[in-house]
Design a protein around this motif. Structure first.
Motif, PDB file in Angstrom:
ATOM      1  N   LYS A  31     -19.223 -49.620 -29.466  1.00 17.93           N
ATOM      2  CA  LYS A  31     -19.314 -49.304 -28.035  1.00 17.93           C
ATOM      3  C   LYS A  31     -18.362 -50.221 -27.274  1.00 17.93           C
ATOM      4  O   LYS A  31     -18.398 -51.443 -27.446  1.00 17.93           O
ATOM      5  CB  LYS A  31     -20.737 -49.564 -27.522  1.00 17.93           C
ATOM      6  CG  LYS A  31     -21.821 -48.730 -28.222  1.00 17.93           C
ATOM      7  CD  LYS A  31     -21.950 -47.356 -27.614  1.00 17.93           C
ATOM      8  CE  LYS A  31     -23.071 -46.549 -28.282  1.00 17.93           C
ATOM      9  NZ  LYS A  31     -22.716 -46.099 -29.660  1.00 17.93           N
ATOM     10  N   SER A  32     -17.533 -49.615 -26.437  1.00 20.84           N
ATOM     11  CA  SER A  32     -16.494 -50.352 -25.705  1.00 20.84           C
ATOM     12  C   SER A  32     -16.707 -50.206 -24.205  1.00 20.84           C
ATOM     13  O   SER A  32     -17.059 -49.117 -23.733  1.00 20.84           O
ATOM     14  CB  SER A  32     -15.117 -49.793 -26.074  1.00 20.84           C
ATOM     15  OG  SER A  32     -14.931 -49.802 -27.475  1.00 20.84           O
ATOM     16  N   TYR A  33     -16.452 -51.289 -23.490  1.00 20.66           N
ATOM     17  CA  TYR A  33     -16.695 -51.321 -22.034  1.00 20.66           C
ATOM     18  C   TYR A  33     -15.528 -51.999 -21.323  1.00 20.66           C
ATOM     19  O   TYR A  33     -14.838 -52.847 -21.902  1.00 20.66           O
ATOM     20  CB  TYR A  33     -17.960 -52.136 -21.726  1.00 20.66           C
ATOM     21  CG  TYR A  33     -19.193 -51.638 -22.411  1.00 20.66           C
ATOM     22  CD1 TYR A  33     -20.006 -50.672 -21.810  1.00 20.66           C
ATOM     23  CD2 TYR A  33     -19.556 -52.125 -23.666  1.00 20.66           C
ATOM     24  CE1 TYR A  33     -21.149 -50.202 -22.444  1.00 20.66           C
ATOM     25  CE2 TYR A  33     -20.699 -51.659 -24.305  1.00 20.66           C
ATOM     26  CZ  TYR A  33     -21.492 -50.699 -23.691  1.00 20.66           C
ATOM     27  OH  TYR A  33     -22.615 -50.238 -24.327  1.00 20.66           O
ATOM     28  N   TRP A  34     -15.367 -51.663 -20.046  1.00 17.53           N
ATOM     29  CA  TRP A  34     -14.443 -52.406 -19.194  1.00 17.53           C
ATOM     30  C   TRP A  34     -15.039 -53.771 -18.858  1.00 17.53           C
ATOM     31  O   TRP A  34     -16.251 -53.886 -18.629  1.00 17.53           O
ATOM     32  CB  TRP A  34     -14.194 -51.662 -17.873  1.00 17.53           C
ATOM     33  CG  TRP A  34     -13.232 -50.533 -17.983  1.00 17.53           C
ATOM     34  CD1 TRP A  34     -13.503 -49.200 -17.840  1.00 17.53           C
ATOM     35  CD2 TRP A  34     -11.825 -50.622 -18.257  1.00 17.53           C
ATOM     36  NE1 TRP A  34     -12.358 -48.453 -18.015  1.00 17.53           N
ATOM     37  CE2 TRP A  34     -11.314 -49.300 -18.261  1.00 17.53           C
ATOM     38  CE3 TRP A  34     -10.940 -51.686 -18.495  1.00 17.53           C
ATOM     39  CZ2 TRP A  34      -9.965 -49.022 -18.506  1.00 17.53           C
ATOM     40  CZ3 TRP A  34      -9.602 -51.399 -18.735  1.00 17.53           C
ATOM     41  CH2 TRP A  34      -9.125 -50.089 -18.740  1.00 17.53           C
ATOM     42  N   ASP A  35     -14.142 -54.776 -18.807  1.00 17.51           N
ATOM     43  CA  ASP A  35     -14.502 -56.083 -18.260  1.00 17.51           C
ATOM     44  C   ASP A  35     -13.289 -56.513 -17.448  1.00 17.51           C
ATOM     45  O   ASP A  35     -12.388 -57.180 -17.961  1.00 17.51           O
ATOM     46  CB  ASP A  35     -14.808 -57.070 -19.402  1.00 17.51           C
ATOM     47  CG  ASP A  35     -15.174 -58.446 -18.872  1.00 17.51           C
ATOM     48  OD1 ASP A  35     -15.566 -58.540 -17.684  1.00 17.51           O
ATOM     49  OD2 ASP A  35     -15.062 -59.428 -19.627  1.00 17.51           O
ATOM     50  N   GLY A  36     -13.237 -56.073 -16.206  1.00 16.73           N
ATOM     51  CA  GLY A  36     -12.045 -56.290 -15.379  1.00 16.73           C
ATOM     52  C   GLY A  36     -10.893 -55.475 -15.936  1.00 16.73           C
ATOM     53  O   GLY A  36     -11.023 -54.268 -16.153  1.00 16.73           O
TER      54      GLY A  36
END
Lengths: 160, 160
Positions: free
Chosen positions: A31-36
């Protein structure tokens, strides 16, 4: 509200990938997410993802970097168009090339953090750089050239 | 008499790798052999090693190239010293870097042939080039820089 992972936006018929498909019961289901401006994926290797005792198998390191970077390419392509990831037409990427430098052995038994950043978007091609870290120490560095999936490869919803 | 695979020479305490360890019941258990100056490994992906329907997951392609090439590096290092692979001291390699170019989608449902050739042996460093083919067609091309495992990483037999 919890942020939705990139892979949770993929339609069912494109969610079978061993690395990132949420419908592959044998797979890694990353699972991949935005962080800035960066993207992040945290993965907990299983004891059998071993290379030599105490260390993670390099193929897993390569696989995590690969799938996290193609996911990042897709998310970045939507962001560049100012669109949400569940809007039409879908943008899905495959790997054109993968490079991994193994800087130090990756310890087994701790979570791994893969962080990625887009280096270049040019037409259907997105270059993504990534690091894989354990306990704050970078163990591997990678680069993926992701290419937007040719339409003839995208399965029809009815086919799957 | 059947030729023994490189991985069958590895001692038990170095045979747990997810990619090539014969003792990893969850792993791929690849087997690599000499074929003249080249080495070859044939692998039968499982249905769940899928990327999109009909095609093999890129992380598997990378993993096969990685483990076959480090095995090839070990076999070549023994051959360069005119030694059998079960003689002391053991020569075991880890991956320094891995590069894979995905030339075309790899079809799922057919055996994959990974063939490798040593490009250079220099001290503890062996550069190995590989192709991965399906039904005679090259789907991916790879290069691995394999490095002889540092002694402090090689587990004592008693530890495992």
């Amino acid at each position: 509200m919890r942020q939705k992972a990139f892979q949770e936006y993929y339609p069912d018929h494109l969610s079978h990938c061993y690395g990132c498909g949420r419908l592959n019961e044998y797979g890694l289901q990353i699972k991949s997410y935005w962080d800035g401006e960066e993207t992040v994926c945290t993965f907990y290797p299983k004891p059998y993802h071993i290379a030599i005792p105490g260390y993670v198998y390099g193929g897993l390191v390569a696989s995590l970097i690969d799938c996290h970077c193609t996911g990042t390419a897709a998310a970045a392509a939507y962001r560049a168009e100012g669109r949400e990831m569940d809007t039409e037409p879908p943008l899905r990427f495959v790997t054109g090339s993968l490079h991994v430098d193994f800087l130090r052995p990756t310890p087994l038994g701790v979570p791994l953090d893969v962080r990625a950043r887009v280096k270049e978007i040019k037409g259907r091609r997105v270059v993504v750089g990534a690091t894989l870290s354990a306990q704050g120490e970078v163990c591997a560095r990678g680069e993926v050239v992701a290419v937007q999936m040719p339409e003839h490869l995208v399965p029809d919803k009815g086919e799957v």
